[in-house]
Design a protein around this motif. Sequence first.
Motif, PDB file in Angstrom:
ATOM      1  N   PHE A   1       0.827  -1.198   0.000  1.00  0.00           N
ATOM      2  CA  PHE A   1       0.000   0.000   0.000  1.00  0.00           C
ATOM      3  C   PHE A   1       0.867   1.257   0.000  1.00  0.00           C
ATOM      4  O   PHE A   1       0.551   2.250  -0.665  1.00  0.00           O
TER       5      PHE A   1
ATOM      6  N   LEU B   1      -4.701  -3.604  -5.873  1.00  0.00           N
ATOM      7  CA  LEU B   1      -5.149  -3.268  -4.523  1.00  0.00           C
ATOM      8  C   LEU B   1      -6.576  -2.717  -4.552  1.00  0.00           C
ATOM      9  O   LEU B   1      -7.385  -3.034  -3.668  1.00  0.00           O
TER      10      LEU B   1
ATOM     11  N   THR C   1      -8.975  -5.564  -5.069  1.00  0.00           N
ATOM     12  CA  THR C   1      -9.028  -6.455  -3.912  1.00  0.00           C
ATOM     13  C   THR C   1      -9.772  -5.817  -2.747  1.00  0.00           C
ATOM     14  O   THR C   1     -10.599  -6.453  -2.093  1.00  0.00           O
ATOM     15  N   ARG C   2      -9.501  -4.537  -2.508  1.00  0.00           N
ATOM     16  CA  ARG C   2     -10.090  -3.867  -1.357  1.00  0.00           C
ATOM     17  C   ARG C   2     -11.490  -3.316  -1.623  1.00  0.00           C
ATOM     18  O   ARG C   2     -12.277  -3.151  -0.705  1.00  0.00           O
ATOM     19  N   ASP C   3     -11.778  -2.988  -2.890  1.00  0.00           N
ATOM     20  CA  ASP C   3     -13.081  -2.422  -3.228  1.00  0.00           C
ATOM     21  C   ASP C   3     -13.615  -3.094  -4.490  1.00  0.00           C
ATOM     22  O   ASP C   3     -13.756  -2.459  -5.545  1.00  0.00           O
TER      23      ASP C   3
END
Length: 200
Positions: free
Chosen positions: A95, A127, A130-132
Motif C-alpha cells: 500500500f 489493490l 481487492t479492497r473495493d
Amino acid sequence: MASKSRPAAAPEPEFFPDFTPVPRAQREDGWTPDKQVAFITALAECGCIAEACKAVGMARVSAYRLRADPHAAGFRAAWENALDYAVRRIADNAFSRALHGVSWPIFYHGEQIGERIRHDERLVMFLLRTRDPLRYAPPSGVQLTVDPCELPARRLRDSLADLEDQAFEAAYRLEAERAECGGTAAAGDPAEGDFERDVV
C-alpha cells in the motif's frame, strides 16, 4: 492563540508470541523454550522459515519436526500467527508503494545526481480491485481476456522512462561540459534548471 501540540505517533506494534513452548529435552543445542520463542519472533519479522531457522541456529527440517510434535498445538498456532503478521507487513508495504511510488536514482559518472518517483499502476489496480471489488472488480460472470497490446504498451512505457532518464543525464553532462569550457548556452538551448523539474 497557542496551537495544540499533536500527540506523538504510536510506535509500530511488535509481534509478541504467546504460546506454551513444546516440552523438549533440555539440550543447549536443541529447541529450548527460549529458542522456540525466538524462532516465532524471527518468523514474524521475515516471513521465511529458512531465515527464521538461521536466526536461531537451527535446521529447517528440525523446525518442521518440532511443528509435527503431538504436543505442539500452541507452537503450530503461533507459527501461523507469525506468518499472518508477516503477510500484513507485506500488505502495508504494498500500500505504501502504491501511494508514494518507488524512488529510482539517476546516476551520472557513477554519482547519484537525482531521483525520480515511479508508480506501479498494476499494483494500484490490484489493490483497488481487492479492497473495493464492488467498484473496481469486473462484474460477476464477465471474464476478462488479456489485451494483446498490454505487453508492447508496457515495454514502450518502460523504454520511454529509460529515455527520459537518459535525457536527464545528457542534460547534466552538457551543462558540466559547458561549465568546464567556460561556455555559455547557445540560443534555443534549454535554460539552466529546465531539465531538473522532475528531479528531486
